[in-house]
Scaffold this motif. Structure first.
Motif, short mmCIF file in Angstrom:
data_model
loop_
_atom_site.label_atom_id
_atom_site.label_comp_id
_atom_site.label_asym_id
_atom_site.label_seq_id
_atom_site.Cartn_x
_atom_site.Cartn_y
_atom_site.Cartn_z
N UNK A 205 0.76 -1.12 -0.04
CA UNK A 205 0.00 -0.06 -0.09
C UNK A 205 0.83 1.17 0.15
N UNK A 206 1.77 1.24 0.92
CA UNK A 206 2.70 2.39 0.86
C UNK A 206 3.43 2.61 -0.69
N UNK A 207 4.01 1.68 -1.40
CA UNK A 207 4.56 1.79 -2.59
C UNK A 207 3.52 2.24 -3.41
N UNK A 208 2.15 1.70 -3.53
CA UNK A 208 1.32 1.99 -4.39
C UNK A 208 0.99 3.69 -4.16
N UNK A 209 1.09 4.03 -3.03
CA UNK A 209 0.76 5.34 -2.92
C UNK A 209 1.68 6.53 -3.27
N UNK A 210 3.05 5.81 -3.33
CA UNK A 210 4.03 6.78 -4.04
C UNK A 210 3.43 6.82 -5.63
N UNK A 211 2.91 5.94 -6.28
CA UNK A 211 2.47 6.05 -7.63
C UNK A 211 1.50 6.87 -7.58
N UNK A 212 0.42 6.90 -6.86
CA UNK A 212 -0.72 7.50 -6.82
C UNK A 212 0.01 9.13 -6.66
N UNK A 213 0.52 9.54 -5.79
CA UNK A 213 1.09 10.76 -5.56
C UNK A 213 1.60 11.40 -6.88
N UNK A 214 2.54 10.69 -7.39
CA UNK A 214 3.02 11.25 -8.68
C UNK A 214 2.00 11.15 -9.84
N UNK A 215 1.15 10.19 -9.79
CA UNK A 215 -0.06 10.44 -11.04
C UNK A 215 -0.75 11.62 -10.87
N UNK A 216 -0.86 12.18 -9.43
CA UNK A 216 -1.84 13.13 -9.11
C UNK A 216 -1.03 14.36 -9.78
N UNK A 234 -8.84 10.17 -10.14
CA UNK A 234 -9.69 9.78 -9.21
C UNK A 234 -8.93 8.83 -8.08
N UNK A 235 -9.22 9.16 -6.94
CA UNK A 235 -8.55 8.64 -5.65
C UNK A 235 -9.32 7.07 -5.32
N UNK A 236 -8.73 6.13 -6.33
CA UNK A 236 -9.41 4.76 -5.91
C UNK A 236 -8.85 4.32 -4.56
N UNK A 237 -8.18 4.90 -3.81
CA UNK A 237 -7.68 4.34 -2.60
C UNK A 237 -8.83 4.59 -1.64
N UNK A 238 -9.85 5.34 -1.74
CA UNK A 238 -10.83 5.36 -0.74
C UNK A 238 -12.21 5.50 -1.40
N UNK A 239 -12.44 5.93 -2.89
CA UNK A 239 -13.57 6.33 -3.20
C UNK A 239 -14.68 5.35 -3.49
N UNK A 240 -14.22 4.00 -3.68
CA UNK A 240 -15.13 3.00 -4.28
C UNK A 240 -16.24 2.57 -3.28
N UNK A 241 -16.23 2.94 -2.09
CA UNK A 241 -17.36 2.87 -1.21
C UNK A 241 -18.30 3.96 -1.27
#
Length: 259
Positions: A205-216, A234-241
């Motif tokens: 999760x920490x590694x893919x958050x690095x990717x997400x931050x760079x994608x943003x 789209x912040x998939x980390x917390x949006x799908x609910x």
């Protein structure tokens, strides 16, 4: 959902039960019990039917949209190769180039085709396999020995940027870029990386958050520096609910932000 014609058989399949148990057509290759987010968005935007896969879309049908997805595919070419046949994201981009050229022939005018493509919404969610079926599989891949998580995120974003620019050069203007979700909590990650089979693998999760931050950051950069393009992250980390609870609000975010 697109089948990988001409490639060796893939082990990454979802064309059998219980996949599709809540979907009208049963198992269709969707890695879901029912509709995907794109299915829901298309439905709420007024599409008459589900968007067909590239493997079967023909003729004027492509004017209503095409699905280029391929199971186990990633940004990197080697991602998912242990599972067999798949169309990498670069391959999907090439398939889109083919569709764009077909649209020019159907419409009969290059400028009109470009205007048509500029109104389409390009929903792209890629990157999770580059972690689950690459970086965190050291028995198959050397990337975790070649790169730190920070370096790997940089490498992915650099290649992703070029792939997005190719889509732009072939008419794409409205992009929905979906970040990587909490894949360290996925069944696959729990089975292979969790100490007790229940606790999320935080290193993933920490590694893919690095990717997400760079994608943003990439989305912000492309919005500033790419003429006539509009991208949303789209912040998939917390949006799908939130999507499950209120799909109309999710569609409004996409529709309004891309106008």
């Amino acid at each position: 959902m697109a089948s990988d014609l001409g490639l060796r058989k893939s082990l990454a399949r979802a064309d059998y039960l219980p996949y599709g148990i809540d979907f009208p057509d049963g198992p269709t290759g969707r890695f879901s019990n029912g509709k995907t987010t794109v299915d829901v968005i298309a439905e709420l935007l007024g599409f008459d039917d589900y968007i067909p896969p590239y493997a079967t879309a023909r003729g004027r049908e492509i004017l209503g949209g095409v699905n280029f997805a391929s199971a186990a595919a990633g940004i990197r070419e080697e991602t998912g190769q242990q599972l067999g046949g798949r169309v990498t994201f670069s391959g999907q981009v090439n398939n889109y180039k083919n569709i764009a050229q077909q649209i020019v022939r159907i419409i009969g005018n290059e400028n009109s085709a470009a205007n048509y493509l500029s109104k389409c919404i390009y929903s792209i969610g890629v990157g999770s396999n580059d972690y689950l079926n690459n970086y965190f599989m050291p028995q198959y891949y050397s990337t975790s020995r070649q790169f730190t998580p920070q370096q790997y995120a940089n490498v992915l974003i650099q290649q992703y940027t070029q792939q997005l620019k190719t889509l732009y050069n072939y008419g794409a203007r409205k992009f929905v870029l979906i970040g990587v979700g909490q894949i360290g909590c996925s069944p696959n990650a729990l089975a292979q990386n969790s100490p007790d089979g229940r606790t999320c693998a935080q290193n993933i999760n920490v590694a893919n958050q690095l990717f997400n931050n760079k994608l943003r950051a990439l989305v912000d950069n492309l919005n500033r520096n790419t003429p006539n393009a509009k991208l949303i992250y789209i912040n998939a980390y917390g949006i799908f609910q939130d999507l499950i609870d209120n799909p109309f609000a999710f569609v409004n975010i996409i529709y309004q932000d891309l106008e």
